[in-house]
Design a protein around this motif. Structure first.
Motif, PDB file in Angstrom:
ATOM      1  N   PHE A 171     -21.694   6.339 -38.132  1.00 10.93           N
ATOM      2  CA  PHE A 171     -21.761   7.783 -37.865  1.00 10.93           C
ATOM      3  C   PHE A 171     -23.142   8.098 -37.290  1.00 10.93           C
ATOM      4  N   PRO A 172     -23.263   9.145 -36.489  1.00  8.50           N
ATOM      5  CA  PRO A 172     -24.580   9.500 -35.942  1.00  8.50           C
ATOM      6  C   PRO A 172     -25.600   9.884 -37.022  1.00  8.50           C
ATOM      7  N   VAL A 173     -25.111  10.354 -38.179  1.00 11.90           N
ATOM      8  CA  VAL A 173     -26.027  10.711 -39.270  1.00 11.90           C
ATOM      9  C   VAL A 173     -25.582  10.032 -40.562  1.00 11.90           C
ATOM     10  N   VAL A 174     -26.540   9.867 -41.474  1.00 16.97           N
ATOM     11  CA  VAL A 174     -26.236   9.344 -42.810  1.00 16.97           C
ATOM     12  C   VAL A 174     -26.824  10.310 -43.839  1.00 16.97           C
ATOM     13  N   VAL A 175     -26.318  10.215 -45.072  1.00 16.98           N
ATOM     14  CA  VAL A 175     -26.803  11.109 -46.132  1.00 16.98           C
ATOM     15  C   VAL A 175     -27.557  10.269 -47.156  1.00 16.98           C
ATOM     16  N   ASN A 187     -28.859   8.346 -38.028  1.00 13.91           N
ATOM     17  CA  ASN A 187     -28.560   6.967 -38.408  1.00 13.91           C
ATOM     18  C   ASN A 187     -29.164   6.019 -37.371  1.00 13.91           C
ATOM     19  N   PRO A 188     -30.194   5.283 -37.729  1.00  9.83           N
ATOM     20  CA  PRO A 188     -30.830   4.395 -36.751  1.00  9.83           C
ATOM     21  C   PRO A 188     -29.900   3.286 -36.259  1.00  9.83           C
ATOM     22  N   ARG A 189     -28.835   3.035 -37.010  1.00 11.25           N
ATOM     23  CA  ARG A 189     -27.913   1.944 -36.620  1.00 11.25           C
ATOM     24  C   ARG A 189     -26.733   2.451 -35.758  1.00 11.25           C
TER      25      ARG A 189
END
Ligand code: S6P
Ligand code: ZN
Length: 193
Positions: A171-175, A187-189
């Motif tokens: 995902f473009p972001v993580v929590v 999300n750097p990955r």
């Protein structure tokens, strides 16, 4: 007046949902996802306990056709892996334009959604909140509380699942756990867009 009924007209039925546990009665189909099933989904998995259950999906099975509504409860356990909160795998619907509704029954969390162009939306999940997930949005639930996050999902029968895109791109972001609570961060990955 005469009506032409299809041969496969269904008989109405009812199911009891326990809002705390997510259990369905009768409860014919339960899909369990343990930590090992989510290998590769978290950035730092060194502290991930392999066989412990992360979430369970209790499904009300009806034919997976576009004139039926599938539905299920999800019970997502609390915890973190390498600073990221426990979460579902997340998916696009295989039939991309199929929408979905989530009703949170207990616990608290975040519903992270993303389009294939990398646009994201994050919405709160807490008891009584209905989240509408329009077609084309990948969706992942994240438990940011310390009790199970339990929600009921209703989706068009032929929505299907595309897990591969998220498994490959993330995902473009993580929590993640921040100093003052959950933080939604890039999300750097992430390799999509
Ligand atoms: C199905 C719906 C939910 C999820 C469940 C588990 O369209 O979105 O029932 O399947 O919350 O998540 P996942 O990403 O492992 O399917
Ligand atoms: Zn879905």
């Amino acid at each position: 007046m005469t009506t032409d009924l299809p041969d496969d007209v269904m008989v109405p039925f009812a199911v009891h949902v326990d809002f705390e546990s997510g259990a369905l009665t009768p409860d014919p189909v339960i899909l369990r996802r343990n930590h090992a099933d989510l290998a590769g989904y978290f950035a730092n998995e060194s502290d991930a306990p392999g066989e412990d259950e992360m979430y369970a999906v209790h499904e009300i099975r009806v034919p997976a056709t576009n004139n039926n509504l599938l539905s299920s409860t999800t019970v997502l356990q609390p915890g973190t892996v390498g600073g990221e909160y426990f979460m579902t795998k997340g998916h696009f619907h295989a039939t991309r334009d199929r929408a979905e509704i989530y009703l949170t029954l207990s616990g608290q969390g975040l519903l992270v959604m993303a389009l294939e162009d990398g646009t994201t939306e994050t919405k709160e999940m807490r008891p009584g909140i209905v989240n509408y997930v329009p077609g084309h949005w990948a969706h992942r639930s994240v438990n940011t509380g310390d009790t199970p996050l339990v929600f009921y999902a209703v989706y068009i029968g032929d929505a299907g699942y595309d897990y591969a895109t998220i498994a490959e791109q993330g995902f473009p972001v993580v929590v993640v756990e921040g100093e003052h609570g959950p933080e939604v961060v890039p999300n750097p990955r992430y390799t999509g867009r």
